[in-house]
Design a protein around this motif. Sequence first.
Motif, PDB file in Angstrom:
ATOM      1  N   PHE A  16      17.547   6.689   8.425  1.00 55.37           N
ATOM      2  CA  PHE A  16      17.012   8.045   8.894  1.00 55.37           C
ATOM      3  C   PHE A  16      16.687   7.935  10.619  1.00 55.37           C
ATOM      4  CE2 PHE A  16      16.126   8.575   4.337  1.00 55.37           C
ATOM      5  CZ  PHE A  16      16.889   9.575   4.086  1.00 55.37           C
ATOM      6  N   ASP A  17      17.080   9.100  11.199  1.00 55.34           N
ATOM      7  CA  ASP A  17      16.433   9.442  12.522  1.00 55.34           C
ATOM      8  C   ASP A  17      15.064  10.042  12.382  1.00 55.34           C
ATOM      9  OD1 ASP A  17      18.746   8.663  14.325  1.00 55.34           O
ATOM     10  OD2 ASP A  17      19.684  10.306  13.235  1.00 55.34           O
ATOM     11  N   LEU A  18      14.884  10.798  11.151  1.00 53.40           N
ATOM     12  CA  LEU A  18      13.649  11.518  11.167  1.00 53.40           C
ATOM     13  C   LEU A  18      13.213  11.534   9.751  1.00 53.40           C
ATOM     14  CD1 LEU A  18      11.553  13.808  12.081  1.00 53.40           C
ATOM     15  CD2 LEU A  18      13.414  15.389  11.279  1.00 53.40           C
ATOM     16  N   TYR A  26       2.138   8.454   1.594  1.00 53.96           N
ATOM     17  CA  TYR A  26       3.282   7.547   2.019  1.00 53.96           C
ATOM     18  C   TYR A  26       3.072   6.024   2.251  1.00 53.96           C
ATOM     19  CZ  TYR A  26       1.012   7.919   6.530  1.00 53.96           C
ATOM     20  OH  TYR A  26       0.058   7.827   7.513  1.00 53.96           O
ATOM     21  N   GLU A  27       4.027   5.381   2.221  1.00 49.69           N
ATOM     22  CA  GLU A  27       3.941   3.785   2.398  1.00 49.69           C
ATOM     23  C   GLU A  27       4.423   3.509   3.566  1.00 49.69           C
ATOM     24  OE1 GLU A  27       2.941   0.207   1.746  1.00 49.69           O
ATOM     25  OE2 GLU A  27       2.416   1.507   0.154  1.00 49.69           O
ATOM     26  N   PRO A  28       3.719   3.087   4.516  1.00 46.07           N
ATOM     27  CA  PRO A  28       4.047   2.933   5.982  1.00 46.07           C
ATOM     28  C   PRO A  28       5.053   1.925   6.214  1.00 46.07           C
ATOM     29  CG  PRO A  28       1.542   2.999   5.950  1.00 46.07           C
ATOM     30  CD  PRO A  28       2.116   3.033   4.379  1.00 46.07           C
ATOM     31  N   GLY A  29       5.036   0.890   5.358  1.00 42.69           N
ATOM     32  CA  GLY A  29       6.284  -0.222   5.451  1.00 42.69           C
ATOM     33  C   GLY A  29       7.718   0.506   5.193  1.00 42.69           C
ATOM     34  N   GLU A  30       7.526   1.280   3.996  1.00 45.13           N
ATOM     35  CA  GLU A  30       8.743   1.854   3.400  1.00 45.13           C
ATOM     36  C   GLU A  30       9.213   2.999   4.741  1.00 45.13           C
ATOM     37  OE1 GLU A  30      11.059   1.562   0.454  1.00 45.13           O
ATOM     38  OE2 GLU A  30      10.387  -0.184   1.418  1.00 45.13           O
ATOM     39  N   VAL A  31       8.508   3.450   5.140  1.00 50.60           N
ATOM     40  CA  VAL A  31       8.778   4.651   6.345  1.00 50.60           C
ATOM     41  C   VAL A  31       9.392   3.869   7.573  1.00 50.60           C
ATOM     42  CG1 VAL A  31       7.979   6.087   8.021  1.00 50.60           C
ATOM     43  CG2 VAL A  31       7.172   6.264   5.604  1.00 50.60           C
ATOM     44  N   ASN A  32       9.023   2.878   7.914  1.00 53.75           N
ATOM     45  CA  ASN A  32       9.224   1.856   8.920  1.00 53.75           C
ATOM     46  C   ASN A  32      10.712   1.365   8.433  1.00 53.75           C
ATOM     47  OD1 ASN A  32       7.727   2.167  11.097  1.00 53.75           O
ATOM     48  ND2 ASN A  32       6.088   0.355  10.583  1.00 53.75           N
ATOM     49  N   PHE A  41       8.826   9.820  12.604  1.00 46.61           N
ATOM     50  CA  PHE A  41       8.005   9.971  11.338  1.00 46.61           C
ATOM     51  C   PHE A  41       7.110  11.225  11.774  1.00 46.61           C
ATOM     52  CE2 PHE A  41       4.308   9.174   8.360  1.00 46.61           C
ATOM     53  CZ  PHE A  41       4.805   9.439   7.282  1.00 46.61           C
ATOM     54  N   LEU A  42       7.143  12.220  10.987  1.00 45.72           N
ATOM     55  CA  LEU A  42       6.443  13.469  11.188  1.00 45.72           C
ATOM     56  C   LEU A  42       5.491  13.717   9.712  1.00 45.72           C
ATOM     57  CD1 LEU A  42       5.636  15.890  13.160  1.00 45.72           C
ATOM     58  CD2 LEU A  42       7.456  16.984  12.237  1.00 45.72           C
ATOM     59  N   THR A  43       4.292  13.755   9.827  1.00 45.71           N
ATOM     60  CA  THR A  43       3.465  13.843   8.727  1.00 45.71           C
ATOM     61  C   THR A  43       2.469  14.968   8.895  1.00 45.71           C
ATOM     62  OG1 THR A  43       2.154  13.065   7.176  1.00 45.71           O
ATOM     63  CG2 THR A  43       1.950  11.969   9.092  1.00 45.71           C
ATOM     64  N   GLN A  44       2.079  15.651   8.041  1.00 44.73           N
ATOM     65  CA  GLN A  44       0.919  16.791   8.107  1.00 44.73           C
ATOM     66  C   GLN A  44       0.029  16.626   6.946  1.00 44.73           C
ATOM     67  OE1 GLN A  44       1.886  20.787   6.999  1.00 44.73           O
ATOM     68  NE2 GLN A  44      -0.050  21.464   7.971  1.00 44.73           N
ATOM     69  N   LYS A  78       0.323   1.094  10.074  1.00 43.27           N
ATOM     70  CA  LYS A  78       1.232   0.238  10.176  1.00 43.27           C
ATOM     71  C   LYS A  78       1.884   0.945  11.679  1.00 43.27           C
ATOM     72  CE  LYS A  78       4.786  -2.271   9.119  1.00 43.27           C
ATOM     73  NZ  LYS A  78       4.675  -3.745   9.159  1.00 43.27           N
ATOM     74  N   GLU A  79       2.275   0.169  12.401  1.00 44.15           N
ATOM     75  CA  GLU A  79       2.820   0.842  13.698  1.00 44.15           C
ATOM     76  C   GLU A  79       3.867   2.000  13.677  1.00 44.15           C
ATOM     77  OE1 GLU A  79       3.682  -2.817  15.543  1.00 44.15           O
ATOM     78  OE2 GLU A  79       1.544  -3.204  15.924  1.00 44.15           O
ATOM     79  N   LEU A  80       3.201   3.095  13.346  1.00 44.61           N
ATOM     80  CA  LEU A  80       4.299   4.293  13.156  1.00 44.61           C
ATOM     81  C   LEU A  80       3.985   5.294  14.408  1.00 44.61           C
ATOM     82  CD1 LEU A  80       3.368   5.222   9.516  1.00 44.61           C
ATOM     83  CD2 LEU A  80       5.712   4.286  10.380  1.00 44.61           C
TER      84      LEU A  80
END
Length: 85
Positions: A16-18, A26-32, A41-44, A78-80
Amino acid sequence: MEVKENNKLQFPDQYFDLVINKHEEYEPGEVNRVLKNGGVFLTQQVGVDDCNQINKLLGAPINDEYAHWELEFAEKQKELDLIST
């Protein structure tokens, strides 16, 4: 697509681009893993101070279970690339 389990997203690496997340964990490692290089990565999320003022006025208990959860904590998970508004 709605994701039911965030520990293992059912998408290939760098798919994904977004990635958008609204008020859910959310799981930061999975997002990365699923974000393409340079992806966003956009989160509210609700901060620790949510509803504290009205809870105090009503004499309701203050929930401090997530007192540590602020933008700085999320950035350190995680570095997001997170955007604060």
